[in-house]
Design a protein around this motif. Structure first.
Motif, mmCIF file in Angstrom:
data_model
loop_
_atom_site.group_PDB
_atom_site.id
_atom_site.type_symbol
_atom_site.label_atom_id
_atom_site.label_comp_id
_atom_site.label_asym_id
_atom_site.label_seq_id
_atom_site.Cartn_x
_atom_site.Cartn_y
_atom_site.Cartn_z
ATOM 1 N N TYR A 93 -94.046 -74.594 57.041
ATOM 2 C CA TYR A 93 -94.679 -75.905 57.033
ATOM 3 C C TYR A 93 -96.153 -75.872 57.438
ATOM 4 C CZ TYR A 93 -89.898 -77.358 56.461
ATOM 5 O OH TYR A 93 -88.627 -77.502 55.980
ATOM 6 N N GLY A 94 -96.689 -74.689 57.701
ATOM 7 C CA GLY A 94 -98.106 -74.579 58.048
ATOM 8 C C GLY A 94 -98.448 -75.311 59.330
ATOM 9 N N ILE A 95 -97.555 -75.206 60.328
ATOM 10 C CA ILE A 95 -97.758 -75.909 61.588
ATOM 11 C C ILE A 95 -97.723 -74.906 62.732
ATOM 12 C CG2 ILE A 95 -96.774 -78.074 60.741
ATOM 13 C CD1 ILE A 95 -94.171 -77.328 62.163
ATOM 14 N N SER A 96 -98.063 -75.372 63.906
ATOM 15 C CA SER A 96 -97.973 -74.557 65.115
ATOM 16 C C SER A 96 -97.258 -75.379 66.181
ATOM 17 C CB SER A 96 -99.364 -74.148 65.600
ATOM 18 O OG SER A 96 -100.143 -75.304 65.887
ATOM 19 N N TYR A 220 -89.124 -79.855 42.650
ATOM 20 C CA TYR A 220 -89.463 -79.251 41.367
ATOM 21 C C TYR A 220 -90.886 -79.523 40.915
ATOM 22 C CZ TYR A 220 -84.455 -78.608 41.456
ATOM 23 O OH TYR A 220 -83.188 -78.245 41.835
ATOM 24 N N GLU A 221 -91.494 -80.577 41.419
ATOM 25 C CA GLU A 221 -92.913 -80.851 41.164
ATOM 26 C C GLU A 221 -93.566 -81.175 42.506
ATOM 27 O OE1 GLU A 221 -90.883 -81.073 37.492
ATOM 28 O OE2 GLU A 221 -90.651 -82.640 39.022
ATOM 29 N N GLY A 222 -94.703 -80.546 42.784
ATOM 30 C CA GLY A 222 -95.360 -80.789 44.056
ATOM 31 C C GLY A 222 -94.709 -79.987 45.172
ATOM 32 N N LYS A 223 -94.978 -80.381 46.406
ATOM 33 C CA LYS A 223 -94.482 -79.665 47.571
ATOM 34 C C LYS A 223 -93.650 -80.584 48.455
ATOM 35 C CE LYS A 223 -98.240 -76.264 47.903
ATOM 36 N NZ LYS A 223 -99.302 -75.697 48.795
ATOM 37 N N HIS A 224 -92.724 -79.972 49.167
ATOM 38 C CA HIS A 224 -91.907 -80.718 50.123
ATOM 39 C C HIS A 224 -92.763 -81.183 51.300
ATOM 40 C CE1 HIS A 224 -88.671 -81.847 52.770
ATOM 41 N NE2 HIS A 224 -89.045 -80.960 53.670
ATOM 42 N N VAL A 225 -92.570 -82.421 51.703
ATOM 43 C CA VAL A 225 -93.232 -82.968 52.886
ATOM 44 C C VAL A 225 -92.176 -83.125 53.974
ATOM 45 C CG1 VAL A 225 -94.574 -84.860 53.845
ATOM 46 C CG2 VAL A 225 -94.915 -84.183 51.461
ATOM 47 N N SER A 226 -92.437 -82.549 55.135
ATOM 48 C CA SER A 226 -91.483 -82.546 56.233
ATOM 49 C C SER A 226 -91.874 -83.541 57.317
ATOM 50 C CB SER A 226 -91.407 -81.141 56.852
ATOM 51 O OG SER A 226 -90.634 -81.145 58.038
ATOM 52 N N ILE A 227 -90.886 -84.018 58.042
ATOM 53 C CA ILE A 227 -91.155 -84.846 59.223
ATOM 54 C C ILE A 227 -91.981 -84.058 60.226
ATOM 55 C CG2 ILE A 227 -89.106 -84.211 60.549
ATOM 56 C CD1 ILE A 227 -90.463 -87.799 60.105
ATOM 57 N N LEU A 228 -91.930 -82.722 60.164
ATOM 58 C CA LEU A 228 -92.709 -81.886 61.077
ATOM 59 C C LEU A 228 -94.195 -81.935 60.768
ATOM 60 C CD1 LEU A 228 -90.352 -78.777 61.310
ATOM 61 C CD2 LEU A 228 -90.569 -80.662 62.940
ATOM 62 N N HIS A 229 -94.561 -82.477 59.603
ATOM 63 C CA HIS A 229 -95.979 -82.652 59.288
ATOM 64 C C HIS A 229 -96.587 -83.846 60.019
ATOM 65 C CE1 HIS A 229 -95.090 -80.244 55.452
ATOM 66 N NE2 HIS A 229 -95.932 -79.525 56.163
ATOM 67 N N ILE A 230 -95.768 -84.678 60.650
ATOM 68 C CA ILE A 230 -96.278 -85.820 61.403
ATOM 69 C C ILE A 230 -96.715 -85.328 62.781
ATOM 70 C CG2 ILE A 230 -95.777 -88.117 62.302
ATOM 71 C CD1 ILE A 230 -95.675 -87.947 59.263
ATOM 72 N N ALA A 231 -97.993 -85.493 63.087
ATOM 73 C CA ALA A 231 -98.555 -84.967 64.337
ATOM 74 C C ALA A 231 -97.976 -85.692 65.553
ATOM 75 C CB ALA A 231 -100.075 -85.100 64.325
ATOM 76 N N GLU A 232 -97.734 -84.923 66.610
ATOM 77 C CA GLU A 232 -97.312 -85.454 67.905
ATOM 78 C C GLU A 232 -96.083 -86.370 67.777
ATOM 79 O OE1 GLU A 232 -100.678 -87.233 69.809
ATOM 80 O OE2 GLU A 232 -101.834 -85.375 69.794
#
Length: 402
Positions: A93-96, A220-232
């Motif tokens: 998810y490209g997060i830390s 199948y099109e685009g990328k998955h968006v995760s709840i983990l992408h929501i900051a803090e």
């Protein structure tokens, strides 16, 4: 004369009354019974990849068994494996900021649903869930005596939700929101805007968000968006992921959650009491699945994308049937109201007819909630040949019903 022994009376807990089950397993058993009678059945009902587990994962399991990973592990999982699963999450998810202390490894994804409900839902708490949606969430709410608040997903919106409608359901009584993206059964996919709106409400009303992302690789099109992408937002979050779908590991029973350390403590207590731990050798194999060679999973996902086109185009070729192209997961969710609502027939009656008279196993939309009436769910986790055979039988069935 010896007195008659009193008849035993079962005293089942009241919480079991009305507790639903998962339709896919019910229909699977029904289909297997027909096959035992010599019937040929096309299985389009269950969400299980028809591929074998990739060999590198099996080899790693053999290694683990040979090296003594056959004993208890800590209830939350082997710490080294929790760290490695967290590494995967951060890479994926490209997060830390996610560490092994945020991970609980469980024997499958369903225990994550159930134990989360057990940890968070008190009697009378309101819990929001999509309609239609995966039935395990509803079961968890029911068993904890929570109050379900259903948020409709509509075909017109691509099976996303109406933001204002969600806002009208939220209150000080809201404790938890079960969401799923990519979705079972609709194949709908939420956007970052959708998740940010949910997060804003969760912060305002202080509720948790359970985000089932088991189909995250099936976009199948685009990328998955995760709840983990929501900051803090981790204090509000329980994210579910697992191995069953992406790596064809349904029988391995392996999943994991990502949440705050506070919730990890609670889930670990429940794991200790419910399961003791997850099998050690499967945890090792699961690490290989997540961080090892991905070619097997990538090939499988590419095949699913091809099958998606075949089944959707085939369904849309049938007069009176319309099917939107699913953005994710591996389910088609066609509108069959011409053959149900307009003919005075329920989706479950149509499901039964297609199985028993035409040999096609599928699920009624109402297996996933009341809003599924007028729809069927077909899994395209089956071969191209079987999908085409099923479509031929469906054409015959619907031509006779027209």
């Amino acid at each position: 004369m010896e007195a008659a022994k009193p008849m035993f009376k079962h005293r089942i807990a009241q919480r079991m009354a009305g507790c639903g089950t998962e339709g896919a397993f019910v229909v699977l058993a029904e289909a297997r019974a027909l096959e035992a009678q010599g019937r040929d059945i096309v299985h389009l009902q269950i969400g299980e990849p028809d591929f074998d587990t990739p060999p590198n994962i099996i080899e790693r399991a053999h290694w683990a068994l040979d090296h003594g990973y056959t004993h208890y592990s800590p209830s939350a999982g082997i710490m080294e494996m929790r760290d490695r699963y967290a590494q995967f999450v951060c890479q994926r998810y490209g997060i830390s900021g996610i560490s092994g202390r945020n991970i609980v490894i469980m024997p499958g994804a369903k225990p994550i649903c159930f134990l989360t409900g057990l940890a968070l839902i008190d009697p009378g708490d309101e819990v929001i869930l999509f309609d239609p949606t995966y039935p395990a969430y509803d079961a968890a709410i029911h068993l904890m005596n929570g109050v379900p608040r259903r948020l409709p997903l509509t075909e017109e919106s691509g099976f996303r939700f109406d933001h204002e409608q969600l806002a009208s359901l939220v209150s000080a009584k809201t404790k938890l929101f079960f969401l799923n993206s990519p979705q079972n059964p609709t194949g709908g996919v939420l956007t970052l805007d959708d998740l940010e709106y949910i997060a804003e409400l969760a912060r305002q009303y202080n509720f948790y968000v359970f985000s089932d992302e088991i189909y995250n690789r099936f976009v199948y099109e685009g990328k998955h968006v995760s709840i983990l992408h929501i900051a803090e937002f981790l204090d509000h979050t329980i994210m579910l992921d697992g191995h069953s779908k992406t790596y064809a590991m349904t029988g391995w029973r392996l999943g994991f959650s990502v949440s705050s350390e506070k919730l990890v403590e609670q889930l670990t207590v429940l794991m200790t009491n419910a399961n003791s731990c997850t099998a050690s050798f499967t945890q090792i194999a699961g690490e290989e699945a997540l961080l090892g060679d991905q070619s097997g999973a990538e090939e499988m996902i590419a095949r699913f994308k091809m099958r998606r086109s075949i089944i959707v185009e085939g369904l849309n070729s049938i007069p009176g049937v319309s099917c939107t192209m699913p953005a994710g997961a591996f389910y088609a969710f066609p509108n069959v109201m011409e053959y149900t609502v307009k003919q005075g027939r329920s989706s479950r009656e149509l499901q039964h007819l297609l199985l028993h008279e035409y040999g096609v196993a599928c699920l009624a939309g109402t297996c996933f909630g009341p809003a599924g009436e007028g729809y069927l769910r077909f899994s395209y986790a089956n071969s191209k040949e079987n999908i085409e055979k099923g479509l031929d039988r469906l054409r015959e069935a619907f031509s006779r019903l027209a």
